[in-house]
Design a protein around this motif. Structure first.
Motif, PDB file in Angstrom:
ATOM      1  N   ARG A   1       0.857  -1.191   0.000  1.00 19.81           N
ATOM      2  CA  ARG A   1       0.000   0.000   0.000  1.00 19.81           C
ATOM      3  C   ARG A   1       0.895   1.244   0.000  1.00 19.81           C
ATOM      4  O   ARG A   1       2.096   1.155   0.226  1.00 19.81           O
ATOM      5  CB  ARG A   1      -0.869   0.021   1.263  1.00 19.81           C
ATOM      6  CG  ARG A   1      -1.836  -1.117   1.363  1.00 19.81           C
ATOM      7  CD  ARG A   1      -2.643  -0.979   2.672  1.00 19.81           C
ATOM      8  NE  ARG A   1      -3.509  -2.118   2.864  1.00 19.81           N
ATOM      9  CZ  ARG A   1      -3.421  -2.981   3.875  1.00 19.81           C
ATOM     10  NH1 ARG A   1      -2.489  -2.824   4.804  1.00 19.81           N
ATOM     11  NH2 ARG A   1      -4.264  -3.984   3.958  1.00 19.81           N
ATOM     12  N   ALA A   2       0.281   2.400  -0.182  1.00 19.45           N
ATOM     13  CA  ALA A   2       1.026   3.661  -0.204  1.00 19.45           C
ATOM     14  C   ALA A   2       1.791   3.898   1.096  1.00 19.45           C
ATOM     15  O   ALA A   2       2.869   4.495   1.082  1.00 19.45           O
ATOM     16  CB  ALA A   2       0.074   4.829  -0.477  1.00 19.45           C
TER      17      ALA A   2
ATOM     18  N   THR B   1      -8.998  -7.271   1.638  1.00 19.82           N
ATOM     19  CA  THR B   1      -9.348  -5.947   2.152  1.00 19.82           C
ATOM     20  C   THR B   1      -9.258  -4.866   1.084  1.00 19.82           C
ATOM     21  O   THR B   1     -10.153  -4.041   0.941  1.00 19.82           O
ATOM     22  CB  THR B   1      -8.411  -5.559   3.316  1.00 19.82           C
ATOM     23  OG1 THR B   1      -8.482  -6.570   4.328  1.00 19.82           O
ATOM     24  CG2 THR B   1      -8.782  -4.219   3.901  1.00 19.82           C
ATOM     25  N   ASP B   2      -8.164  -4.877   0.328  1.00 19.67           N
ATOM     26  CA  ASP B   2      -7.872  -3.802  -0.613  1.00 19.67           C
ATOM     27  C   ASP B   2      -8.439  -4.035  -2.007  1.00 19.67           C
ATOM     28  O   ASP B   2      -8.621  -3.089  -2.761  1.00 19.67           O
ATOM     29  CB  ASP B   2      -6.356  -3.597  -0.720  1.00 19.67           C
ATOM     30  CG  ASP B   2      -5.739  -3.256   0.632  1.00 19.67           C
ATOM     31  OD1 ASP B   2      -6.310  -2.410   1.343  1.00 19.67           O
ATOM     32  OD2 ASP B   2      -4.687  -3.838   0.963  1.00 19.67           O
ATOM     33  N   GLY B   3      -8.674  -5.279  -2.377  1.00 19.48           N
ATOM     34  CA  GLY B   3      -9.223  -5.602  -3.687  1.00 19.48           C
ATOM     35  C   GLY B   3      -8.157  -5.602  -4.774  1.00 19.48           C
ATOM     36  O   GLY B   3      -6.962  -5.443  -4.517  1.00 19.48           O
ATOM     37  N   TYR B   4      -8.626  -5.794  -5.999  1.00 16.85           N
ATOM     38  CA  TYR B   4      -7.728  -5.785  -7.142  1.00 16.85           C
ATOM     39  C   TYR B   4      -7.302  -4.355  -7.475  1.00 16.85           C
ATOM     40  O   TYR B   4      -7.963  -3.391  -7.099  1.00 16.85           O
ATOM     41  CB  TYR B   4      -8.411  -6.417  -8.361  1.00 16.85           C
ATOM     42  CG  TYR B   4      -8.646  -7.896  -8.221  1.00 16.85           C
ATOM     43  CD1 TYR B   4      -7.585  -8.799  -8.294  1.00 16.85           C
ATOM     44  CD2 TYR B   4      -9.921  -8.406  -8.005  1.00 16.85           C
ATOM     45  CE1 TYR B   4      -7.787 -10.158  -8.158  1.00 16.85           C
ATOM     46  CE2 TYR B   4     -10.136  -9.771  -7.871  1.00 16.85           C
ATOM     47  CZ  TYR B   4      -9.066 -10.639  -7.951  1.00 16.85           C
ATOM     48  OH  TYR B   4      -9.271 -11.986  -7.808  1.00 16.85           O
ATOM     49  N   ILE B   5      -6.220  -4.236  -8.227  1.00 16.48           N
ATOM     50  CA  ILE B   5      -5.698  -2.938  -8.637  1.00 16.48           C
ATOM     51  C   ILE B   5      -6.381  -2.559  -9.950  1.00 16.48           C
ATOM     52  O   ILE B   5      -6.215  -3.238 -10.961  1.00 16.48           O
ATOM     53  CB  ILE B   5      -4.171  -3.001  -8.810  1.00 16.48           C
ATOM     54  CG1 ILE B   5      -3.507  -3.435  -7.492  1.00 16.48           C
ATOM     55  CG2 ILE B   5      -3.625  -1.652  -9.282  1.00 16.48           C
ATOM     56  CD1 ILE B   5      -2.052  -3.819  -7.623  1.00 16.48           C
ATOM     57  N   GLY B   6      -7.153  -1.480  -9.931  1.00 16.83           N
ATOM     58  CA  GLY B   6      -7.919  -1.070 -11.099  1.00 16.83           C
ATOM     59  C   GLY B   6      -7.139  -0.183 -12.047  1.00 16.83           C
ATOM     60  O   GLY B   6      -6.124   0.429 -11.673  1.00 16.83           O
ATOM     61  N   ASN B   7      -7.621  -0.111 -13.287  1.00 22.28           N
ATOM     62  CA  ASN B   7      -7.018   0.771 -14.291  1.00 22.28           C
ATOM     63  C   ASN B   7      -7.021   2.208 -13.778  1.00 22.28           C
ATOM     64  O   ASN B   7      -7.992   2.667 -13.197  1.00 22.28           O
ATOM     65  CB  ASN B   7      -7.794   0.698 -15.601  1.00 22.28           C
ATOM     66  CG  ASN B   7      -7.634  -0.635 -16.294  1.00 22.28           C
ATOM     67  OD1 ASN B   7      -6.800  -1.453 -15.920  1.00 22.28           O
ATOM     68  ND2 ASN B   7      -8.449  -0.857 -17.308  1.00 22.28           N
TER      69      ASN B   7
ATOM     70  N   ASP C   1       9.224  -7.028 -10.141  1.00 16.01           N
ATOM     71  CA  ASP C   1       9.687  -7.497  -8.835  1.00 16.01           C
ATOM     72  C   ASP C   1       8.753  -7.071  -7.700  1.00 16.01           C
ATOM     73  O   ASP C   1       8.349  -7.907  -6.898  1.00 16.01           O
ATOM     74  CB  ASP C   1      11.104  -6.969  -8.578  1.00 16.01           C
ATOM     75  CG  ASP C   1      11.748  -7.605  -7.367  1.00 16.01           C
ATOM     76  OD1 ASP C   1      11.834  -8.843  -7.330  1.00 16.01           O
ATOM     77  OD2 ASP C   1      12.166  -6.853  -6.460  1.00 16.01           O
ATOM     78  N   ARG C   2       8.425  -5.793  -7.616  1.00 18.12           N
ATOM     79  CA  ARG C   2       7.577  -5.264  -6.537  1.00 18.12           C
ATOM     80  C   ARG C   2       6.630  -4.209  -7.082  1.00 18.12           C
ATOM     81  O   ARG C   2       6.936  -3.545  -8.064  1.00 18.12           O
ATOM     82  CB  ARG C   2       8.406  -4.589  -5.443  1.00 18.12           C
ATOM     83  CG  ARG C   2       9.182  -5.493  -4.572  1.00 18.12           C
ATOM     84  CD  ARG C   2       9.900  -4.684  -3.512  1.00 18.12           C
ATOM     85  NE  ARG C   2      10.498  -5.576  -2.542  1.00 18.12           N
ATOM     86  CZ  ARG C   2      11.129  -5.178  -1.463  1.00 18.12           C
ATOM     87  NH1 ARG C   2      11.263  -3.882  -1.226  1.00 18.12           N
ATOM     88  NH2 ARG C   2      11.635  -6.042  -0.629  1.00 18.12           N
ATOM     89  N   ILE C   3       5.519  -4.041  -6.356  1.00 16.44           N
ATOM     90  CA  ILE C   3       4.529  -3.021  -6.714  1.00 16.44           C
ATOM     91  C   ILE C   3       4.155  -2.261  -5.452  1.00 16.44           C
ATOM     92  O   ILE C   3       3.877  -2.866  -4.414  1.00 16.44           O
ATOM     93  CB  ILE C   3       3.253  -3.656  -7.301  1.00 16.44           C
ATOM     94  CG1 ILE C   3       3.583  -4.477  -8.538  1.00 16.44           C
ATOM     95  CG2 ILE C   3       2.194  -2.593  -7.595  1.00 16.44           C
ATOM     96  CD1 ILE C   3       2.437  -5.344  -9.018  1.00 16.44           C
ATOM     97  N   LYS C   4       4.134  -0.940  -5.553  1.00 13.63           N
ATOM     98  CA  LYS C   4       3.603  -0.105  -4.481  1.00 13.63           C
ATOM     99  C   LYS C   4       2.473   0.717  -5.089  1.00 13.63           C
ATOM    100  O   LYS C   4       2.686   1.455  -6.051  1.00 13.63           O
ATOM    101  CB  LYS C   4       4.672   0.826  -3.905  1.00 13.63           C
ATOM    102  CG  LYS C   4       4.190   1.598  -2.696  1.00 13.63           C
ATOM    103  CD  LYS C   4       5.334   2.343  -2.038  1.00 13.63           C
ATOM    104  CE  LYS C   4       4.923   2.893  -0.700  1.00 13.63           C
ATOM    105  NZ  LYS C   4       6.059   3.474   0.017  1.00 13.63           N
TER     106      LYS C   4
END
Length: 180
Positions: free
Chosen positions: A97-98, A107-113, A137-140
């Motif tokens: 998360r940020a 809790t956060d759901g999928y990452i939307g467009n 490798d990673r996503i924030k």
């Protein structure tokens, strides 16, 4: 002297599209089944401003990308094999998360467009193939846009009032009568 494998990690920031980065929504086959041998891949398209795309290129990535039709930058597809037989370069990428805490799909759901994301990407030179590999490798997720399923069969098309359908408007008096 033999060449050695060299990896470079870079951080790039842009706009996410078509994020299939969880076990439950990963691409199981790829184009014409190309990814079946690794049990699929997690993928994400990211629209990068020119300076962010240049960071990726300067690291040695061979990703070309395509101009975004809305003029927001270069759209690049990044992926990660689901099963390489090694835990460090396969499976779901680490997702945060940020605030830096770990993303929770329930809790956060999928990452939307349209979500703004920071990605860590690994660019590796493979001397035996004389090429570079680029791996997610990673996503924030910096600014989350919730994923919304755009399915006309599950959307309310009644205009908002229960029992009302614009397709049958004016036919209420017929009830069960056959109109001929």
């Amino acid at each position: 002297m033999a060449s050695k494998i060299k990896s470079t990690y870079v951080n790039i920031e842009g706009i996410a599209e078509w994020a299939k980065v969880f076990e439950s929504n990963r691409d199981l086959e790829g184009y014409r089944g190309a990814w079946k041998d690794t049990d699929g891949r997690t993928t994400i398209n990211i629209i990068l401003p020119d300076d962010q795309f240049q960071i990726l290129k300067d690291a040695g990535s061979l990703k070309k990308g395509k101009p975004d039709p809305d003029g927001r930058g270069i759209n690049v597809k990044l992926d990660r094999k689901w099963n390489t037989g090694r835990d460090w370069d396969s499976g779901q990428p680490e997702i945060f998360r940020a605030d830096g805490s770990v993303w929770d799909l329930e809790t956060d759901g999928y990452i939307g467009n349209g979500s703004k994301v920071l990605l860590r990407v690994c660019v590796t030179y493979l001397p035996d193939q004389d090429t570079h590999s680029t791996r997610l490798d990673r996503i924030k997720v910096i600014d989350h846009v919730p994923y919304e399923r755009n399915d006309p069969f599950t959307q309310d098309m009644t205009g908002g009032s229960p029992g009302h359908s614009p397709r049958t408007e004016g036919w209420e008096h017929l009830e069960d009568e056959i109109p001929f």
